[in-house]
Design an enzyme around this catalytic site. Structure first.
Site, PDB file in Angstrom:
ATOM      1  N   TYR A 201       0.846  -1.079   0.132  1.00 41.57           N
ATOM      2  CA  TYR A 201      -0.115  -0.048   0.003  1.00 41.57           C
ATOM      3  C   TYR A 201       0.737   1.184  -0.053  1.00 41.57           C
ATOM      4  O   TYR A 201       1.778   1.424   1.073  1.00 41.57           O
ATOM      5  CB  TYR A 201      -0.827  -0.163   1.123  1.00 41.57           C
ATOM      6  N   LYS A 297     -12.372  -4.789   3.499  1.00 41.00           N
ATOM      7  CA  LYS A 297     -13.140  -5.552   4.480  1.00 41.00           C
ATOM      8  C   LYS A 297     -14.525  -5.820   3.918  1.00 41.00           C
ATOM      9  O   LYS A 297     -15.160  -6.621   4.572  1.00 41.00           O
ATOM     10  CB  LYS A 297     -13.317  -4.220   5.377  1.00 41.00           C
ATOM     11  N   TYR A 385      -6.680  -5.459  10.355  1.00 43.72           N
ATOM     12  CA  TYR A 385      -6.642  -6.139   8.996  1.00 43.72           C
ATOM     13  C   TYR A 385      -6.833  -7.591   8.835  1.00 43.72           C
ATOM     14  O   TYR A 385      -7.609  -8.025   8.133  1.00 43.72           O
ATOM     15  CB  TYR A 385      -4.979  -5.840   8.410  1.00 43.72           C
TER      16      TYR A 385
HETATM   17  C1  DHB Z   1      -7.415  -5.945  -3.024  1.00 44.48           C
HETATM   18  C2  DHB Z   1      -8.303  -5.078  -2.769  1.00 44.48           C
HETATM   19  C3  DHB Z   1      -8.510  -4.323  -1.588  1.00 44.48           C
HETATM   20  O1  DHB Z   1      -9.341  -3.639  -1.695  1.00 44.48           O
HETATM   21  C4  DHB Z   1      -7.245  -4.439  -0.644  1.00 44.48           C
HETATM   22  O2  DHB Z   1      -7.197  -3.400   0.269  1.00 44.48           O
HETATM   23  C5  DHB Z   1      -6.162  -5.085  -0.985  1.00 44.48           C
HETATM   24  C6  DHB Z   1      -6.231  -6.116  -2.163  1.00 44.48           C
HETATM   25  C7  DHB Z   1      -7.628  -6.901  -4.326  1.00 44.48           C
HETATM   26  O3  DHB Z   1      -8.380  -6.846  -4.823  1.00 44.48           O
HETATM   27  O4  DHB Z   1      -6.412  -7.789  -4.354  1.00 44.48           O
END
Ligand code: DHB
Length: 396
Positions: A201, A297, A385
């Protein structure tokens, strides 16, 4: 047609509910407006919390997930050209997440239901829920151009944010809480090797970016974009330039390329409907709440609602005890708001809201500095998470 629980919507929430009820000897019918093929191929989220993956295993639909999914023990937060690992295993006593696409979960659930002779009506469009205040609610739906009706003891509204179920709660009996964000996520699917073992991220002064994966051969990447953007305005080269710029590090990290085979734009919204029930109608998943995708989430909340609802319905059919059903909304909303807070906070920390606001950027970088250097602060990310922040989950 008659059944015990009429389920509107054949996404992960509706299908999982049908499966859990079946394990308890309770009959249901799932109505889904799309085709089976459409459901099984639409790419959505891909992160399963520790408890979500655990539940799928416990109830016998986790076998392919164990084989093909990939277990991650941390994520990277990247800002100011440097990466910092949040070590879930260390911070949460060994918990993890599983990367496994939502459409794969849907495939596994459809197969399990059909193998058990479960009833899923595809391409059946729910039109209305009738008499939810009585002991015999009904769902009117259209299939093959014919008006049909199914009467049941309970209706589960698992039909997403644009479905018919939520609006069946009278306006004066519901409150809706909304936040829209001034950006979207541009998502791509890439045929190519992974750039990293764990999700990244990133906050860059041009905006957010995320490196995720679907399998050793397919990568999922996102970057913050204008919500009005059109995928046509983003040829492949422009996408790779933008991603490489945002993800660049001082030590020359390189993004692996590949063939982009899908582009889409995800809108960013927070939404909660209170209460999540009215008479014998119960909402679950996106029908009741939407989170922005940061923190992944959405599907996990849907699964958590269903765990509560399946348990409450089981209690009702076992002993006519209504207490868990009566408490459904209150039970779910506590978790829903905790996940809303986390998703809103992750979104706020990792995106540019106003590109000219350099003070805001500095504060966000300071926050990232804090959460990546203080064990206490890192723990708040890790436990939210992996889905451990609300303590133990409900028994089945
Ligand atoms: C993915 C989607 C998300 O919203 C996230 O926070 C992490 C990964 C995904 O689609 O892989």
């Amino acid at each position: 047609m008659r059944t015990q629980v009429g389920i509107v919507g054949g996404g992960p929430a509706g299908l999982l509910l049908s499966h859990l009820l079946h394990l308890q000897g309770i009959e249901s019918v799932v109505l889904e407006r799309r085709s089976r093929e459409d459901l099984e191929t639409t790419v959505r989220a891909g992160v399963l919390e520790h408890g979500t993956a655990g539940l799928l295993n416990e109830v016998g639909v986790g076998e392919r997930m164990l084989r093909e999914g990939s277990v991650h023990h941390g994520i990277e937060l990247r800002f100011d050209g440097r990466g910092h690992r949040i070590d879930f295993a260390d911070l949460t006593d060994g918990l993890s997440i599983t990367i496994y696409g939502q459409q794969e979960v849907v495939k596994d659930l459809i197969r399990a239901r059909l193998e058990a002779n479960g009833k899923i009506l595809f391409e059946a469009r729910a039109e209305s829920v009738e008499d939810p205040d009585t002991d015999s609610p009904k769902i009117r739906f259209l299939q093959d151009g014919q008006q049909e009706e199914i009467s049941c003891d309970y209706v589960a509204g698992c039909d997403g944010s644009f479905g018919v179920c939520r609006t069946r709660i009278p306006e004066n009996a519901r409150t809706e809480y909304t936040r829209t964000y001034p950006f979207g996520w541009f998502g791509i699917l890439v045929e190519g090797p992974p750039s990293t073992e764990e999700l990244i991220y990133t906050l860059h002064d041009r905006g957010f970016a995320l490196v995720s994966t679907r399998s050793p051969e397919v990568q999922r990447l996102y970057f913050q974009c204008d919500p009005q953007d059109d995928v046509e305005e983003w040829p492949d080269e422009r996408i790779w330039d933008e991603l490489s710029t945002r993800l660049a590090t001082h030590d020359g990290w390189e993004l692996a390329g590949g063939k982009i085979f899908q582009k889409d734009i995800v809108q960013m919204r927070s939404f909660v409907c209170e209460p999540m029930q009215h008479g014998r109608l119960f909402l679950a998943g996106d029908a009741a709440h939407i989170v922005p995708p940061t923190g992944a989430k959405g599907m996990n909340l849907a699964v958590a609602d269903i765990r509560v609802l399946a348990h409450a319905l089981t209690e009702f059919y076992r002993s006519e005890d209504m207490r868990l059903l009566d408490a459904y909304s209150e039970t779910c909303l506590r978790r829903v708001w905790r996940a809303q807070r986390f998703s809103w906070w992750m979104t706020s920390m990792l995106h540019r809201f106003d590109r000219s606001d350099s003070f805001q950027l500095k504060v966000q970088q300071a926050e990232l500095d804090y959460v990546t250097t203080s064990r206490a602060a890192a723990t708040t990310i890790a436990e939210n998470y992996v889905g451990a922040a609300l303590g133990t989950s409900h028994p089945l």
